[in-house]
Design a protein around this motif. Structure first.
Motif: not given
Length: 623
Positions: A491-499, A457-472
């Motif tokens: 060692q995942l920091a809490e309440k990180l802003p989305a990227v 698929k063509t890359p599509a940027s959207m706000p994502v939670d980095v910690n969630a991506v790591i766990r997935e």
């Protein structure tokens, strides 16, 4: 013989304004043409009266010329009887008369415009003041009515490198450059035929003394019946002006070539009147014929409808807030083609104090198309790498999918046993079914993530939670390769802003970094009970989000860490050297940066930093 009357007559008839100025600036003598052109009185006058005919902006230049002991040449505007101004080349030369010990300057002005001057009435305005013609700082000549030259002053003869005998009749043509003789002769014959005043530019001199550009102007003298009785002329050296014009033409030609090669046009816009000026390359960019007068409406007409608001707001801000413009937008051409352009402009202050919007328009279509092709190539290469990664992780993937499937079979069997009792235990059976549903969903999630990871698929940027991506990402890698004693420590920091990122591409980067770390500690895991690989997320001091993968392997050899992101560079015997290079392309495409270095202790670390997503900034960019 040059008697005073003859000299005065010649000065009055020469096609130039001639006057004499005393050391205190007063006008001492004015020829007939001065009076006819300016309409000012012809007698002696103070400095204010005769300078009233000079354009106010040019008075200081003329004063400076008169104050110079050696005189000189300049260009000034002189007012005519109609109240308009015409440009003149003015030459000033010093003279001290034999009967007058006062220092004086003779001034000769030759009109640069081709307009015919106001009519002459033949009135003698010299007031009997003799002016030695040879001291007037111009080159003068005179002919009979049929064009036969019978007089030229010394200045003219020196410029042409001729004697009067050589110049008589039509011999003067020997003092004209061979390439210019035909043209000046044709002009002279035309003037003789029509009886009009005229001029011609040509190179004058000889091979011995060199050639200089001059303008020769001729004017007829008529008797009371209107019949031409003589012709009078003057020659002005315009070599400096010609050199300046040639330099300007070369500069404009170089600029036009540079603009064509760089696909960059220039323009100037007067915000008050809406008048627009633009270069040849601007015509080519907007694809309008050269006959069309530039106008802001033409730019708007070519602007893509979806970008009209952006362009109008940018122009409005520059006009009201005096801001610089830097805006990129699309042009929709009549045949449906799209062009990508960028306009950069700022307000400039003109000589008259008016503010003008000056800028450049860059045709970025080719660059944008190249950029899009490069992005497609990167995306295809990343896809190929993901598929290859799935092949390398096939055993782990099978294990991860097999686990929930095996659990479904086990729970299904248990459910049947609970139902097969003389008194079915419905509660236990229902619990088994719930476990089956949960395992089925778990298997479905793994398959869904695998399909997304392998999709093209063509890359599509959207706000994502980095910690969630790591766990997935961890199930995609599978625990199989970590059963050798490798343990993941999160060692995942809490309440990180989305990227703002493409989730699949981030997963690809994480899989590559974690896989490299696992391979690095592979040898150690055989000898140790457990070998940790750390995965950390954190908030940087400047508000960005960082992710780091640490291992306790041998680390990077000297000077290797700075090269690991180079294409085709690898330390693995069977490696392609593309994994980390693709990771760098992905992270940089997201506006981030990636790094690699050795730990303070054993092992190495590879990590990346991505800017935090700012919803307010995204909304402002969309506007």
């Amino acid at each position: 013989m040059n008697t005073p009357d003859t000299v005065r007559h010649l000065i009055d008839r020469v096609p130039a304004l001639v006057w004499r100025v005393t050391s205190d600036g007063c006008g001492d003598y004015f020829n007939e043409r001065w009076h006819a052109f300016t309409g000012l009185p012809s007698g002696p006058c103070d400095v204010r009266k005769w300078q009233a005919a000079i354009h106010p902006a040019d008075v200081e230049d003329l004063r400076g010329l008169l104050a110079s002991p050696g005189g000189g040449t300049t260009e000034v505007r002189i007012r005519n009887t109609a109240g308009g101004y015409c440009w003149f080349v003015v030459k000033c030369g010093p003279h001290v008369g034999e009967d007058d010990a006062r220092a004086m300057h003779h001034v000769v002005a030759l009109e640069l415009d081709s307009e015919r001057r106001p009519g002459e009435d033949g009135k003698d305005v010299s007031n009997g003041v003799p002016v030695p013609w040879e001291n007037v700082p111009t080159m003068a000549w005179s002919t009979r009515a049929d064009g036969y030259l019978d007089y030229a002053n010394e200045r003219w003869l020196e410029c042409c490198d001729l004697t009067l005998e050589q110049a008589r009749g039509w011999g003067w043509r020997a003092g004209v450059h061979p390439d210019d003789r035909e043209g000046i002769t044709a002009t002279w014959l035309r003037l003789l035929e029509t009886g009009e005043e005229g001029y011609h530019e040509a190179r004058i001199g000889s091979e011995a003394i060199g050639w200089r550009w001059c303008v020769s102007k001729a004017s007829p003298a008529r008797d009371a019946s209107g019949r031409i009785v003589r012709w009078y002329g003057a020659l002005f050296d315009i070599s400096d002006r010609k050199l300046a014009e040639d330099a300007l033409r070369r500069s404009e030609a170089y600029l036009e070539d540079a603009q064509r090669l760089s696909h960059t046009g220039s323009f100037g816009l007067d915000p008050q009147t809406g008048t627009l000026y633009w270069s040849e390359e601007s015509y080519r960019i907007f694809e309008y014929p050269r006959s069309v007068t530039p106008a802001l409406a033409l730019v708007i007409a070519r602007t893509h409808p979806d970008d009209l608001g952006l362009v109008e707001r940018s122009l409005g801000r520059a006009n009201v807030q005096d801001e610089e413009i830097d805006v990129s937008f699309r042009l929709l051409m009549p045949d449906g083609r799209l062009k990508h352009v960028r306009i950069l402009a700022h307000r400039a202050l003109g000589e008259d104090g008016a503010r003008t919007l000056v800028g450049a328009v860059v045709d970025a279509t080719a660059a944008r198309q190249s950029e899009e092709r490069l992005h497609r190539t990167h995306a295809e290469l990343a896809h190929v790498t993901r598929v290859a990664t799935m092949g390398e992780l096939a055993a782990s993937i099978v294990h991860e999918v097999n686990q929930p499937l095996a659990a479904i079979v086990t729970n299904g069997g248990a459910c049947l046993r609970w139902l097969d009792r003389p008194e079915p235990d419905l509660a236990e059976a229902a619990l088994s079914v719930e476990r089956m549903v949960a395992d089925a969903r778990h298997a479905s999630d793994i398959v869904r993530q695998l399909r997304a990871f392998a999709s093209k698929k063509t890359p599509a940027s959207m706000p994502v939670d980095v910690n969630a991506v790591i766990r997935e990402t961890l199930p995609l890698i599978g625990m199989g390769q970590f059963r050798k004693g490798i343990v993941l420590e999160l060692q995942l920091a809490e309440k990180l802003p989305a990227v703002l990122a493409d989730r699949v591409q981030l997963q690809q980067v994480l899989i590559n970094l974690i896989s490299n770390a696992a391979q690095s500690v592979g040898e150690q895991s055989r000898d140790a009970a457990t070998v940790p690989i750390g995965i950390e997320s954190a908030l940087t001091a400047d508000g960005a989000v960082s992710v780091t993968v640490r291992d306790s392997g041998p680390g990077f050899p000297p000077d290797i860490a700075r090269r690991v992101f180079e294409p085709f560079f690898t330390t693995k015997p069977d490696g392609m050297g593309m994994g980390l290079s693709i990771c760098r392309s992905i992270i940089e495409a997201h506006g981030g940066r990636i790094h690699a270095c050795n730990n303070d202790g054993p092992g190495a670390q590879v990590g990346f930093v991505l800017p935090a997503h700012d919803p307010a900034q995204s909304e402002a960019s969309a506007c």
